[in-house]
Design an enzyme around this catalytic site. Structure first.
Site, PDB file in Angstrom:
ATOM      1  N   ASN A   7       0.899  -1.157  -0.011  1.00 26.59           N
ATOM      2  CA  ASN A   7       0.104  -0.051   0.178  1.00 26.59           C
ATOM      3  C   ASN A   7       1.013   1.280  -0.049  1.00 26.59           C
ATOM      4  OD1 ASN A   7      -1.829   2.051   0.549  1.00 26.59           O
ATOM      5  ND2 ASN A   7      -2.696   0.975   2.372  1.00 26.59           N
ATOM      6  N   HIS A 182     -13.119   1.778   0.124  1.00 19.83           N
ATOM      7  CA  HIS A 182     -12.969   0.744   1.426  1.00 19.83           C
ATOM      8  C   HIS A 182     -13.339  -0.627   0.873  1.00 19.83           C
ATOM      9  CE1 HIS A 182     -13.551   4.252   4.626  1.00 19.83           C
ATOM     10  NE2 HIS A 182     -12.091   3.909   4.185  1.00 19.83           N
ATOM     11  N   ARG A 243     -13.171  14.670   8.144  1.00 22.02           N
ATOM     12  CA  ARG A 243     -14.216  14.985   6.971  1.00 22.02           C
ATOM     13  C   ARG A 243     -15.505  15.116   7.291  1.00 22.02           C
ATOM     14  NH1 ARG A 243     -12.263   9.631   3.823  1.00 22.02           N
ATOM     15  NH2 ARG A 243      -9.936  10.365   3.773  1.00 22.02           N
TER      16      ARG A 243
END
Ligand code: ADP
Length: 410
Positions: A7, A182, A243
Site C-alpha cells: 500500500n 474501502h 471529513r
C-alpha cells in the site's frame, strides 16, 4: 506460496507478506516520512504461533525507490524469504479504479496508463499508488503484479443508486458518479460474515460499517455491494475524523460566494478541518471520548452527531435491502469502541436491532457476536484485514490468468 501486499502512499509504504497456504502473515512493515532526512521504518517478523518480533530503524529514504529497495533487502536479511523466487505475486492497493476496473487486474503498461488516466478522480492517492507500482516493478521485474482497487467491490451498485441527479451529459463527461471506497475492507468483512454464519455469501444481506479515520457504510445484498455512503470521492457519507461527510452542496457554494476562501481552501476545510476535528478539535476517537468523560460539551456533540449519522444510514440501508441478516462493525472505531457501537444501535429495537450491553463491552480480538439473543438482526464485530484481502485477490487474479492461458476453468 507467498504474496506481498503493498500500500503505497505519498510519503509512506506499508507492506505485508502472507503465506497463502494458511493466510498467515510472515512479515509486515511501514516506512514513513519518505523523502525526509529521517525516514522511520518499523517491521514485524511473525512466528508460527502468530506472535512477532518488532524491529525499527531510521534510514534516510530519498524516495519510493529507496523505500521498496530497503523492503526487498529487509525481507531477505530477516529471513522472511530466502530470495525473491519465493514470491508468487505482489498485490498493490489502488484507491481509484473508476468505471474501468471492476476486478483485481494483472498490471501491465496499459493498466498503468489507465490508472494514470484516473488521477483526476483521486489526485492524492492514485499518483502515490502508481509510484509504488513503478518502483516495485523495477525492483522485482519478474514477479507478476496485480492492482486491487478500493472501488471495485462497488461495481455492482445499480445505476439508480450510483447516479447523481445531475445533467446526464455533464456527469458522463466528468465521470461524476458514486464509486465508493474501502471496497477491500467491505468485501473482506462480508465474506468473513458469511463464514461466521456458515452460509454462502450470496445468501446473506448485511450492513457493513467501516469506522476508521475514514468511515463508510455499505449495503451488501447476497455478497454484493448495492449501495455505499462514500461517493465520487471519500468525502460523502458518514461524519469522519476530519471529513464532514454528507453536506448540503449549497453550503459549498455559500462558502465560495460569501467568504474569501478559495476552492482549495474549501477543499481543505471539508477534508481536513471538519468531522470530529471540526466540531470538537480532536479527530482521534479515543481523545474525543476521553474529553466526553471529562464533561466537554463539544466532544459530546461530536459523538452524538457521529452516532446519529451511523443510525440514519442503518435506517436507510434497512430500507433498501429486502431484509437484513446482520450489521457488522469494523476498523479502528468499529472494532474498539463499545460506546460508539452502543450509541449507533440505541433505540433501533423497532427495526429488530437489539445490542447486548455485556457482549458489546467484552469483545475479543477475534470476530464476535454482540447482539442479544432476541435480536432479529445479528450484530457482529469483525476485524478487517485489507492487506490479506489484497493478497487473496492477487492470488485469485493470478490463478484465473493461469487457467485462462492453459485453457482450464478454475
Ligand atoms: P485508518 O482509517 O487510518 O486505517 P483505523 O481503522 O486504524 O484508521 O481507525 C482509527 C480510528 O480508530 C481513530 O479514530 C482511533 O481513535 C480509533 N480507535 C482506535 N482504538 C480505539 C479505541 N479503543 N476506542 C475508540 N476509538 C479507537
Amino acid at each position: 506460496m507467498n504474496i506481498l501486499a503493498i500500500n503505497s502512499g505519498s510519503s509512506s509504504i506499508k507492506f505485508e507478506l502472507f503465506d497463502m497456504h494458511t493466510s498467515a502473515p510472515l512479515a509486515s512493515g511501514l516506512s514513513e516520512s519518505i523523502g525526509e532526512p529521517t525516514s522511520q521504518q518499523s517491521y514485524r517478523l511473525y512466528k508460527s504461533d502468530g506472535s512477532y518480533d518488532e524491529l525499527s530503524e531510521t534510514i534516510a529514504l530519498k524516495n519510493h525507490e529507496d523505500g521498496v529497495r530497503r523492503i526487498a533487502q529487509w525481507l531477505v536479511e530477516s529471513k522472511a524469504i530466502k530470495d525473491s523466487s519465493e514470491l508468487v505475486g505482489i498485490g498493490h492497493r489502488v484507491v481509484h479504479g473508476g468505471a474501468e476496473f471492476s476486478q483485481p487486474t494483472r498490471i501491465n503498461t496499459d493498466v498503468m496508463a489507465a490508472i494514470r488516466q484516473l488521477i483526476p478522480l483521486a489526485p492524492l492517492h492514485n499518483p502515490a499508488n502508481l509510484r509504488g507500482i513503478e518502483v516495485t516493478l523495477a525492483e522485482w521485474p519478474d514477479i507478476p503484479q496485480v492492482a486491487v482497487f478500493d472501488t471495485a467491490f462497488h461495481h455492482t451498485i445499480p445505476a439508480y443508486a450510483h447516479h447523481y441527479a445531475l445533467p446526464a451529459n455533464l456527469a458522463r463527461e466528468q465521470k461524476i458518479r458514486r464509486y465508493g471506497f474501502h471496497g477491500t475492507s467491505h468485501q473482506f468483512v462480508s465474506t468473513a460474515l458469511a463464514r461466521l454464519l456458515d452460509k454462502p455469501p450470496n445468501e446473506i444481506n448485511s450492513i457493513v460499517l467501516h469506522l476508521g479515520n475514514g468511515a463508510s457504510v455499505t449495503a451488501v445484498r447476497g455478497g454484493q455491494s448495492i449501495d455505499t455512503s462514500m461517493g465520487m470521492t471519500p468525502l460523502e457519507g458518514l461524519m469522519m475524523g476530519t471529513r464532514c461527510g454528507d453536506i448540503d452542496p449549497g453550503v459549498i457554494l455559500h462558502l465560495l460566494q460569501s467568504t474569501d476562501l478559495s476552492a482549495s481552501e474549501v477543499d481543505s476545510t471539508l477534508n481536513k478541518k471538519s468531522g470530529l476535528k471540526g466540531i470538537c478539535g480532536a479527530n482521534d476517537m479515543r481523545e474525543v471520548l476521553r474529553r466526553v468523560n471529562e464533561g466537554d460539551q463539544q466532544a459530546l456533540l461530536a459523538v452524538e452527531m457521529y452516532a446519529y449519522r451511523i443510525k440514519k444510514y442503518i435506517g436507510a440501508y434497512s430500507a433498501v435491502l429486502p431484509h437484513v441478516d446482520a450489521i457488522v462493525f469494523t476498523a479502528g472505531i468499529g472494532e474498539h469502541s463499545p460506546e460508539i457501537r452502543a450509541r449507533a444501535c440505541a433505540d433501533l429495537e423497532h427495526l429488530g436491532i437489539h445490542l447486548d450491553s455485556q457482549r458489546n463491552v467484552h469483545v475479543s480480538s477475534d470476530s464476535c457476536a454482540i447482539h442479544a439473543d432476541n435480536s432479529r438482526i445479528k450484530i457482529f464485530v469483525i476485524p478487517t484485514n485489507e492487506e490479506l484481502e489484497i493478497a487473496k485477490q492477487t492470488l485469485h487474479c493470478l490463478r484465473e490468468a493461469d487457467s485462462t492461458t492453459t485453457g482450464r476453468s478454475s
